[in-house]
Design a protein around this motif. Structure first.
Motif, PDB file in Angstrom:
ATOM      1  N   ALA A   5       0.714  -1.494  -0.081  1.00 14.47           N
ATOM      2  CA  ALA A   5       0.006  -0.004  -0.073  1.00 14.47           C
ATOM      3  C   ALA A   5       0.442   1.096  -0.293  1.00 14.47           C
ATOM      4  CB  ALA A   5      -0.671  -0.123   1.443  1.00 14.47           C
ATOM      5  N   TYR A   6       1.517   1.174   0.300  1.00 12.56           N
ATOM      6  CA  TYR A   6       3.186   1.819   0.877  1.00 12.56           C
ATOM      7  C   TYR A   6       4.168   1.601   0.245  1.00 12.56           C
ATOM      8  CZ  TYR A   6      -0.193   5.126   4.161  1.00 12.56           C
ATOM      9  OH  TYR A   6      -1.088   5.981   4.374  1.00 12.56           O
ATOM     10  N   LYS A   7       5.099   2.585  -0.590  1.00  8.57           N
ATOM     11  CA  LYS A   7       6.016   2.330  -1.479  1.00  8.57           C
ATOM     12  C   LYS A   7       7.317   2.306  -0.133  1.00  8.57           C
ATOM     13  CE  LYS A   7       5.349   3.006  -5.589  1.00  8.57           C
ATOM     14  NZ  LYS A   7       5.124   2.513  -6.719  1.00  8.57           N
ATOM     15  N   ALA A   8       8.586   1.715  -0.169  1.00  6.89           N
ATOM     16  CA  ALA A   8       9.766   2.235   0.475  1.00  6.89           C
ATOM     17  C   ALA A   8      10.405   3.627   0.443  1.00  6.89           C
ATOM     18  CB  ALA A   8      10.444   1.114   0.942  1.00  6.89           C
ATOM     19  N   GLY A   9      10.722   4.148   1.495  1.00  4.02           N
ATOM     20  CA  GLY A   9      10.858   5.317   1.301  1.00  4.02           C
ATOM     21  C   GLY A   9      10.245   6.506   1.541  1.00  4.02           C
ATOM     22  N   ALA A  10      11.002   7.747   2.014  1.00  5.04           N
ATOM     23  CA  ALA A  10      10.619   8.830   2.794  1.00  5.04           C
ATOM     24  C   ALA A  10       8.882   9.323   2.386  1.00  5.04           C
ATOM     25  CB  ALA A  10      11.075  10.450   2.322  1.00  5.04           C
ATOM     26  N   HIS A  11       8.258   9.703   3.033  1.00  6.61           N
ATOM     27  CA  HIS A  11       6.649  10.146   3.273  1.00  6.61           C
ATOM     28  C   HIS A  11       6.155  11.547   4.610  1.00  6.61           C
ATOM     29  CE1 HIS A  11       5.631   6.735   1.617  1.00  6.61           C
ATOM     30  NE2 HIS A  11       6.697   5.915   1.951  1.00  6.61           N
ATOM     31  N   ALA A  12       5.428  11.974   3.937  1.00  2.72           N
ATOM     32  CA  ALA A  12       5.053  13.399   4.872  1.00  2.72           C
ATOM     33  C   ALA A  12       3.306  12.844   5.028  1.00  2.72           C
ATOM     34  CB  ALA A  12       5.358  14.484   3.987  1.00  2.72           C
ATOM     35  N   VAL A  13       2.988  13.628   6.520  1.00  2.00           N
ATOM     36  CA  VAL A  13       1.724  13.752   6.403  1.00  2.00           C
ATOM     37  C   VAL A  13       1.756  14.879   7.542  1.00  2.00           C
ATOM     38  CG1 VAL A  13       2.191  11.910   8.637  1.00  2.00           C
ATOM     39  CG2 VAL A  13      -0.220  12.306   7.783  1.00  2.00           C
TER      40      VAL A  13
ATOM     41  N   THR B 110      -4.411  22.476  11.567  1.00  2.00           N
ATOM     42  CA  THR B 110      -3.919  21.828  10.477  1.00  2.00           C
ATOM     43  C   THR B 110      -2.178  21.925  11.556  1.00  2.00           C
ATOM     44  OG1 THR B 110      -4.683  22.157   8.329  1.00  2.00           O
ATOM     45  CG2 THR B 110      -2.425  20.989   8.768  1.00  2.00           C
ATOM     46  N   THR B 111      -1.409  20.888  11.186  1.00  2.00           N
ATOM     47  CA  THR B 111       0.044  20.566  11.576  1.00  2.00           C
ATOM     48  C   THR B 111       0.857  20.921  10.650  1.00  2.00           C
ATOM     49  OG1 THR B 111      -0.498  17.889  11.950  1.00  2.00           O
ATOM     50  CG2 THR B 111      -1.449  19.088  13.771  1.00  2.00           C
ATOM     51  N   PRO B 112       2.181  21.092  11.204  1.00  2.00           N
ATOM     52  CA  PRO B 112       3.019  20.953  10.090  1.00  2.00           C
ATOM     53  C   PRO B 112       3.160  19.212   9.178  1.00  2.00           C
ATOM     54  CG  PRO B 112       4.315  22.091  11.810  1.00  2.00           C
ATOM     55  CD  PRO B 112       2.863  21.708  12.145  1.00  2.00           C
ATOM     56  N   PRO B 113       3.647  19.253   8.705  1.00  5.23           N
ATOM     57  CA  PRO B 113       4.015  17.827   7.526  1.00  5.23           C
ATOM     58  C   PRO B 113       4.928  17.951   8.691  1.00  5.23           C
ATOM     59  CG  PRO B 113       4.706  19.316   6.302  1.00  5.23           C
ATOM     60  CD  PRO B 113       3.531  20.161   7.369  1.00  5.23           C
ATOM     61  N   VAL B 114       4.490  16.128   8.767  1.00  9.40           N
ATOM     62  CA  VAL B 114       5.285  14.721  10.148  1.00  9.40           C
ATOM     63  C   VAL B 114       6.059  13.898   9.121  1.00  9.40           C
ATOM     64  CG1 VAL B 114       4.952  13.355  11.420  1.00  9.40           C
ATOM     65  CG2 VAL B 114       3.735  15.176  12.490  1.00  9.40           C
ATOM     66  N   SER B 115       7.706  14.008   9.079  1.00  4.92           N
ATOM     67  CA  SER B 115       7.778  12.813   7.656  1.00  4.92           C
ATOM     68  C   SER B 115       8.582  11.593   8.384  1.00  4.92           C
ATOM     69  CB  SER B 115       9.239  13.643   7.614  1.00  4.92           C
ATOM     70  OG  SER B 115       9.188  14.721   6.684  1.00  4.92           O
TER      71      SER B 115
END
Length: 134
Positions: A108-116, A124-129
């Motif tokens: 469902a997710y690829k390995a690597g960097a993501h942000a939410v 709204t919060t700042p992005p969480v990496s």
């Protein structure tokens, strides 16, 4: 019970955070391929408050409370039809979203960097990496 006459505040007056659990770096198959977003909203005041819930349009039947946004197309949120939500003195409320890094048919997710980003209504919060390791 919260007094009806308690002060009303905007969602932006809450302290809103989002955490990635178990950590911001984990393996694709760790925990059976599951991780979570935990959103929190805290009343920073020493007294109880009503938090006004802003609707997306005046004729909307309800509005979002807790939620998250990943990029431009993945999001989810909790919903209320109330026009305000009660918070006790310094009370923290939490909402958890379980996410599947893997599915029965693949990833469902690829390995690597993501942000939410997390939110509570209009705050709204700042992005969480976070990083998913292969």
């Amino acid at each position: 019970d919260l007094p009806a006459a308690a002060v009303e505040i905007d969602a932006a007056d809450l302290d809103v955070t989002l955490a990635v659990v178990p950590s911001t770096s984990f393996g694709l198959h760790e925990n059976g391929g599951w991780f979570a977003y935990v959103g929190t909203a805290t009343n920073p005041r020493p007294e109880p408050v009503w938090v006004r819930i802003q609707r997306p349009r005046p004729d909307a039947r309800g509005a979002a409370t807790f939620g998250f946004v990943e990029g431009a197309s993945v999001w989810s949120y909790a919903w209320t039809t109330e026009s305000r939500v009660a918070f006790g003195p310094r009370q923290t409320k939490r909402y958890t979203y379980d996410r599947a890094a893997t599915t029965g048919g693949g990833h469902a997710y690829k390995a690597g960097a993501h942000a939410v980003r997390g939110f509570f209504n209009t705050d709204t919060t700042p992005p969480v990496s976070f990083t998913i390791l292969p």
